[in-house]
Design a protein around this motif. Structure first.
Motif, PDB file in Angstrom:
ATOM      1  N   ARG A  50       3.895   9.552   9.591  1.00 41.19           N
ATOM      2  CA  ARG A  50       3.398   8.775  10.740  1.00 41.19           C
ATOM      3  C   ARG A  50       2.740   7.478  10.264  1.00 41.19           C
ATOM      4  O   ARG A  50       2.888   6.429  10.892  1.00 41.19           O
ATOM      5  CB  ARG A  50       2.397   9.588  11.568  1.00 41.19           C
ATOM      6  N   GLY A  51       2.003   7.545   9.158  1.00 45.13           N
ATOM      7  CA  GLY A  51       1.342   6.351   8.633  1.00 45.13           C
ATOM      8  C   GLY A  51       2.336   5.277   8.225  1.00 45.13           C
ATOM      9  O   GLY A  51       2.151   4.091   8.517  1.00 45.13           O
ATOM     10  N   VAL A  52       3.414   5.684   7.565  1.00 47.42           N
ATOM     11  CA  VAL A  52       4.428   4.715   7.141  1.00 47.42           C
ATOM     12  C   VAL A  52       5.185   4.176   8.356  1.00 47.42           C
ATOM     13  O   VAL A  52       5.501   2.983   8.407  1.00 47.42           O
ATOM     14  CB  VAL A  52       5.376   5.333   6.087  1.00 47.42           C
ATOM     15  N   GLU A  53       5.427   5.032   9.340  1.00 45.45           N
ATOM     16  CA  GLU A  53       6.074   4.546  10.573  1.00 45.45           C
ATOM     17  C   GLU A  53       5.210   3.460  11.218  1.00 45.45           C
ATOM     18  O   GLU A  53       5.734   2.435  11.681  1.00 45.45           O
ATOM     19  CB  GLU A  53       6.292   5.699  11.559  1.00 45.45           C
ATOM     20  N   ASP A  54       3.891   3.663  11.244  1.00 48.23           N
ATOM     21  CA  ASP A  54       2.983   2.657  11.793  1.00 48.23           C
ATOM     22  C   ASP A  54       3.057   1.360  10.992  1.00 48.23           C
ATOM     23  O   ASP A  54       3.059   0.262  11.562  1.00 48.23           O
ATOM     24  CB  ASP A  54       1.534   3.166  11.807  1.00 48.23           C
ATOM     25  N   LEU A  55       3.114   1.492   9.657  1.00 49.87           N
ATOM     26  CA  LEU A  55       3.202   0.291   8.820  1.00 49.87           C
ATOM     27  C   LEU A  55       4.508  -0.467   9.066  1.00 49.87           C
ATOM     28  O   LEU A  55       4.510  -1.698   9.101  1.00 49.87           O
ATOM     29  CB  LEU A  55       3.075   0.672   7.338  1.00 49.87           C
ATOM     30  N   PHE A  56       5.601   0.253   9.224  1.00 47.73           N
ATOM     31  CA  PHE A  56       6.869  -0.422   9.543  1.00 47.73           C
ATOM     32  C   PHE A  56       6.733  -1.177  10.872  1.00 47.73           C
ATOM     33  O   PHE A  56       7.208  -2.304  10.994  1.00 47.73           O
ATOM     34  CB  PHE A  56       8.035   0.567   9.620  1.00 47.73           C
ATOM     35  N   GLY A  57       6.089  -0.567  11.851  1.00 51.99           N
ATOM     36  CA  GLY A  57       5.876  -1.237  13.137  1.00 51.99           C
ATOM     37  C   GLY A  57       5.063  -2.512  12.981  1.00 51.99           C
ATOM     38  O   GLY A  57       5.410  -3.555  13.556  1.00 51.99           O
TER      39      GLY A  57
ATOM     40  N   ALA B 147       4.442  -5.188   3.689  1.00 53.64           N
ATOM     41  CA  ALA B 147       5.604  -4.678   2.948  1.00 53.64           C
ATOM     42  C   ALA B 147       5.148  -4.030   1.639  1.00 53.64           C
ATOM     43  O   ALA B 147       5.632  -2.958   1.268  1.00 53.64           O
ATOM     44  CB  ALA B 147       6.599  -5.803   2.675  1.00 53.64           C
ATOM     45  N   GLU B 148       4.195  -4.666   0.962  1.00 56.54           N
ATOM     46  CA  GLU B 148       3.653  -4.099  -0.279  1.00 56.54           C
ATOM     47  C   GLU B 148       2.966  -2.765  -0.013  1.00 56.54           C
ATOM     48  O   GLU B 148       3.102  -1.812  -0.793  1.00 56.54           O
ATOM     49  CB  GLU B 148       2.659  -5.068  -0.927  1.00 56.54           C
ATOM     50  N   GLU B 149       2.206  -2.696   1.077  1.00 58.37           N
ATOM     51  CA  GLU B 149       1.505  -1.459   1.423  1.00 58.37           C
ATOM     52  C   GLU B 149       2.506  -0.333   1.711  1.00 58.37           C
ATOM     53  O   GLU B 149       2.307   0.811   1.292  1.00 58.37           O
ATOM     54  CB  GLU B 149       0.596  -1.697   2.628  1.00 58.37           C
ATOM     55  N   ILE B 150       3.590  -0.657   2.402  1.00 62.09           N
ATOM     56  CA  ILE B 150       4.647   0.331   2.670  1.00 62.09           C
ATOM     57  C   ILE B 150       5.178   0.867   1.346  1.00 62.09           C
ATOM     58  O   ILE B 150       5.291   2.081   1.153  1.00 62.09           O
ATOM     59  CB  ILE B 150       5.794  -0.290   3.498  1.00 62.09           C
ATOM     60  N   CYS B 151       5.498  -0.046   0.431  1.00 65.31           N
ATOM     61  CA  CYS B 151       6.040   0.368  -0.869  1.00 65.31           C
ATOM     62  C   CYS B 151       5.058   1.252  -1.626  1.00 65.31           C
ATOM     63  O   CYS B 151       5.449   2.291  -2.182  1.00 65.31           O
ATOM     64  CB  CYS B 151       6.401  -0.862  -1.702  1.00 65.31           C
ATOM     65  N   ASN B 152       3.789   0.860  -1.645  1.00 65.51           N
ATOM     66  CA  ASN B 152       2.773   1.646  -2.363  1.00 65.51           C
ATOM     67  C   ASN B 152       2.629   3.042  -1.766  1.00 65.51           C
ATOM     68  O   ASN B 152       2.566   4.044  -2.499  1.00 65.51           O
ATOM     69  CB  ASN B 152       1.429   0.922  -2.362  1.00 65.51           C
ATOM     70  N   GLU B 153       2.556   3.124  -0.442  1.00 67.23           N
ATOM     71  CA  GLU B 153       2.435   4.425   0.227  1.00 67.23           C
ATOM     72  C   GLU B 153       3.638   5.314  -0.097  1.00 67.23           C
ATOM     73  O   GLU B 153       3.483   6.505  -0.378  1.00 67.23           O
ATOM     74  CB  GLU B 153       2.315   4.241   1.740  1.00 67.23           C
ATOM     75  N   LEU B 154       4.824   4.737  -0.050  1.00 71.09           N
ATOM     76  CA  LEU B 154       6.027   5.522  -0.310  1.00 71.09           C
ATOM     77  C   LEU B 154       6.117   5.963  -1.764  1.00 71.09           C
ATOM     78  O   LEU B 154       6.579   7.070  -2.051  1.00 71.09           O
ATOM     79  CB  LEU B 154       7.282   4.735   0.086  1.00 71.09           C
ATOM     80  N   GLU B 155       5.651   5.130  -2.682  1.00 74.83           N
ATOM     81  CA  GLU B 155       5.688   5.518  -4.096  1.00 74.83           C
ATOM     82  C   GLU B 155       4.795   6.727  -4.360  1.00 74.83           C
ATOM     83  O   GLU B 155       5.198   7.667  -5.066  1.00 74.83           O
ATOM     84  CB  GLU B 155       5.305   4.331  -4.987  1.00 74.83           C
ATOM     85  N   VAL B 156       3.605   6.739  -3.785  1.00 75.27           N
ATOM     86  CA  VAL B 156       2.695   7.881  -3.966  1.00 75.27           C
ATOM     87  C   VAL B 156       3.284   9.117  -3.281  1.00 75.27           C
ATOM     88  O   VAL B 156       3.304  10.215  -3.861  1.00 75.27           O
ATOM     89  CB  VAL B 156       1.283   7.553  -3.415  1.00 75.27           C
TER      90      VAL B 156
END
Length: 139
Positions: free
Chosen positions: A13-20, A31-40
């Motif tokens: 849900r957090g990444v979906e919000d970031l994409f929005g 975009a950087e935050e999305i990448c960092n969240e997904l890497e972890v």
């Protein structure tokens, strides 16, 4: 103690919000935050979730292999995002990542998580959840 499935769904849900947010603003920092969240998130899944899936769920090997393949695709797109400086191209590549992640989330939440819930049991899911929480705090 939260179940690993609850934690992973929170991440989704957090990444979906970031994409929005990215789709509204096109900000490079998002975009950087999305990448960092997904890497972890992907690291935690690969270290703790997929081994349990392989060991404790019928057909878990196939499910884990497919998920790891999808992670590989996402990691390639993340690499492209990190190398992109053109804002228009960035939006295009982030859109690609969003599609890949939406497919992965749909597969996990529709297929993998229900199997884990029925075959691993609450205490095992909470044990893995604790490992994932600890990993994410140290990441």
């Amino acid at each position: 103690m939260p179940s690993v499935i609850e934690l992973l769904k929170q991440d989704h849900r957090g990444v979906e919000d970031l994409f929005g947010k990215f789709n509204s603003t096109k900000e490079e920092a998002i975009a950087e935050e999305i990448c960092n969240e997904l890497e972890v998130h992907t690291s935690a899944e690969e270290q703790f979730v997929y081994p349990a899936l392989r060991e404790g769920v019928a057909g878990g090997d196939k499910l884990a292999n497919e998920a790891e393949h999808e992670h590989g695709e996402a990691k390639q797109i993340i690499g492209r995002i990190k190398r992109t400086s053109d804002p228009e191209h960035l939006a295009e590549v982030v859109g690609e990542l969003q599609q890949a992640i939406e497919h992965h989330v749909e597969e996990e939440e529709g297929n993998v998580f229900p199997k884990m819930e029925s075959e691993l049991g609450t205490s095992e899911l909470e044990r893995i959840g604790a490992q994932v929480e600890q990993f994410k705090q140290s990441a």
